[in-house]
Design a protein around this motif. Structure first.
Motif, PDB file in Angstrom:
ATOM      1  N   MET A   1      21.048  28.710  49.636  1.00 54.81           N
ATOM      2  CA  MET A   1      20.077  29.707  49.182  1.00 54.81           C
ATOM      3  C   MET A   1      19.363  29.176  47.939  1.00 54.81           C
ATOM      4  O   MET A   1      19.904  28.349  47.207  1.00 54.81           O
ATOM      5  N   VAL A   2      18.174  29.675  47.684  1.00 60.57           N
ATOM      6  CA  VAL A   2      17.350  29.139  46.611  1.00 60.57           C
ATOM      7  C   VAL A   2      17.487  29.924  45.315  1.00 60.57           C
ATOM      8  O   VAL A   2      17.048  29.449  44.268  1.00 60.57           O
ATOM      9  N   TYR A   3      18.088  31.116  45.379  1.00 60.95           N
ATOM     10  CA  TYR A   3      18.215  31.928  44.168  1.00 60.95           C
ATOM     11  C   TYR A   3      19.596  31.719  43.538  1.00 60.95           C
ATOM     12  O   TYR A   3      20.528  31.208  44.176  1.00 60.95           O
ATOM     13  N   LYS A   4      19.715  32.113  42.276  1.00 63.73           N
ATOM     14  CA  LYS A   4      20.944  31.908  41.533  1.00 63.73           C
ATOM     15  C   LYS A   4      21.732  33.211  41.426  1.00 63.73           C
ATOM     16  O   LYS A   4      21.161  34.301  41.469  1.00 63.73           O
ATOM     17  N   LEU A   5      23.037  33.070  41.279  1.00 63.30           N
ATOM     18  CA  LEU A   5      23.920  34.212  41.094  1.00 63.30           C
ATOM     19  C   LEU A   5      24.280  34.370  39.620  1.00 63.30           C
ATOM     20  O   LEU A   5      24.181  33.426  38.838  1.00 63.30           O
ATOM     21  N   SER A   6      24.731  35.559  39.272  1.00 61.76           N
ATOM     22  CA  SER A   6      25.158  35.819  37.905  1.00 61.76           C
ATOM     23  C   SER A   6      26.363  34.966  37.553  1.00 61.76           C
ATOM     24  O   SER A   6      27.363  34.962  38.280  1.00 61.76           O
ATOM     25  N   PRO A   7      26.320  34.235  36.446  1.00 59.73           N
ATOM     26  CA  PRO A   7      27.493  33.454  36.029  1.00 59.73           C
ATOM     27  C   PRO A   7      28.725  34.333  35.799  1.00 59.73           C
ATOM     28  O   PRO A   7      29.845  33.893  36.063  1.00 59.73           O
TER      29      PRO A   7
END
Length: 417
Positions: A1-7
């Protein structure tokens, strides 16, 4: 996926219940020795028939399909406050109570393990409390062993969990130790009594010491009383509400899930100062809009209407705790604490982690339980990791009587592992 998740979410511990389910899935049950699930902290029986009939009628009423008061329906809040005042000898006001929609923010992996994640309507209540009290980087003191969703919630919010280690075998938190952990970043102390996972029932004098410490140091005392109705008859959980200054420090959480046997209907409560609740409503408006209304309508009746039934369940659980403790005598397994839904049991294998022992209990002898490693930070010394949570609420006394023989069977197998 191209989006990031919350650290913060990435760093949060994974839900541990599915792992326990995997251990049980390895066991081959027979008619004589079925799988015994002592992992789930869920009611062993449904509510009384009249409750279910009223719930069906409430769900069929079009009025309950609309939005309700963000604070919860006034009629239930009034009845709950009346009950709290009777139980505690208090003078809590209706505007000092909010109702919450139970909904664990960590979603389910397997349906048959789902209800443990609901420890009870408190997840949303305590989430709202943490959001209202803390910012990322703040600290909350959490007695260890802890209910794992509390620690997971703090991690997701970027709030630092400060473990207050409770010593075996009584697992009572120390106010002196707590005082030594307080820093300028500390915002709250959380107590759960009767405790999940240990079952320990904190004495009123101990709870009072924590309230005094919180007041002295300018902190909130979050008191999770999910299991308050399972304290033995005649015992009052605490006297905090009898002090006019209770609202300066106390945030009391309660759940209808266990006492009323309705974990699927998601209903809990928060009692605190109106100053806090005015701000907490902002958080709840983003989380719930309003609690589910059919259950609210029925619980308004059920507070008195099911009282004798709930007292019977309480008495049965108290006796079941005594029975379980007696059953383990002579097995090499020792009950450290017992209360509410749970017994915290010391296994007899020095040098073996609670997770290893729990995995073999599930896979080899068909008893599914939760190890102490699920309820704390990693142990530095494996010999401090000897305790396992047994839920004694969701099986019959007859089923519990089958447990000792299986524990002894594991004892006999151990030397061959």
């Amino acid at each position: 996926m191209v989006y990031k998740l919350s650290p913060n979410v990435i760093a949060t511990s994974s839900p541990p219940i599915p792992l326990a389910g995997q251990w049980g899935a390895q066991y081959v049950p027979t008619a004589e020795k079925p799988l015994i699930n002592l992992a789930q902290g869920v009611p062993g029986n449904p509510p009384p028939k009249e409750f279910m009939d009223r719930l069906q009628a409430a769900a069929a009423d079009p009025l309950t399909t609309g939005y309700g008061d963000l604070r919860g329906d006034a009629s239930l809040r009034k009845e709950l406050v009346r009950d709290v005042n009777t139980v505690y000898g208090a003078q809590v006001q209706e505007d000092e109570c909010l109702l919450t929609a139970g909904c664990n923010l960590v979603r389910r992996f397997r349906r048959d393990w789902a209800q443990e994640f609901a420890d009870e309507d408190l997840v949303k209540a305590i989430y709202a409390a943490f959001v209202s009290l803390c910012s990322a980087g703040d600290e909350v003191i959490l007695p260890s062993p802890w209910y794992f969703n509390n620690e997971m919630t703090l991690a997701q919010l970027g709030i630092t969990t400060v473990p207050l280690v409770c010593e075996a075998p009584l697992f009572l938190p120390s106010p002196a130790k707590a005082a030594s952990l307080i820093t300028e970043k500390t915002r709250a102390i959380v107590l759960v009594t009767p405790n999940n996972p240990t079952g320990a029932i904190y004495p009123p004098s101990l709870i009072k010491e924590f309230a005094e410490l919180a007041k002295e140091r300018g902190l909130a005392l979050i008191l999770d009383e999910t299991y308050r109705e399972f304290i033995p008859e005649g015992a009052r959980a605490h006297e905090l509400f009898a002090d006019d200054g209770w609202k300066d420090v106390l945030i009391q959480l309660f759940s209808f899930s266990k006492s009323y046997a309705i974990p699927g209907h998601r209903l809990g409560s928060i009692i605190a100062s109106t100053t806090l609740l005015d701000h907490l409503k902002k958080t709840l408006d983003c989380l719930q809009i309003c609690p589910a209304r059919p259950a609210q309508r029925v619980c308004e009746w059920a507070i008195e209407g099911t009282r004798k039934w709930r007292e019977g369940v309480r008495d049965d659980l108290v006796e079941r705790g005594k029975l379980f403790t007696s059953l383990l005598v002579g097995t090499g397994w020792e009950v450290g604490t017992v209360g509410g839904y749970f017994a915290y049991v010391k296994h007899p294998f020095p040098g073996a982690s609670s997770e290893l022992v729990a995995s073999r209990l599930g896979s080899k002898v068909g008893i599914v339980v939760l190890p102490g490693t699920f309820f704390s930070k990693p142990f530095e010394d494996v010999n401090d990791d000897r305790y396992i949570r047994f839920s004694i609420a969701n099986v019959s006394a007859e089923t519990l009587k089958a447990v000792p023989a299986r524990l002894i069977a594991l004892n006999d197998m151990w030397k061959d592992f």
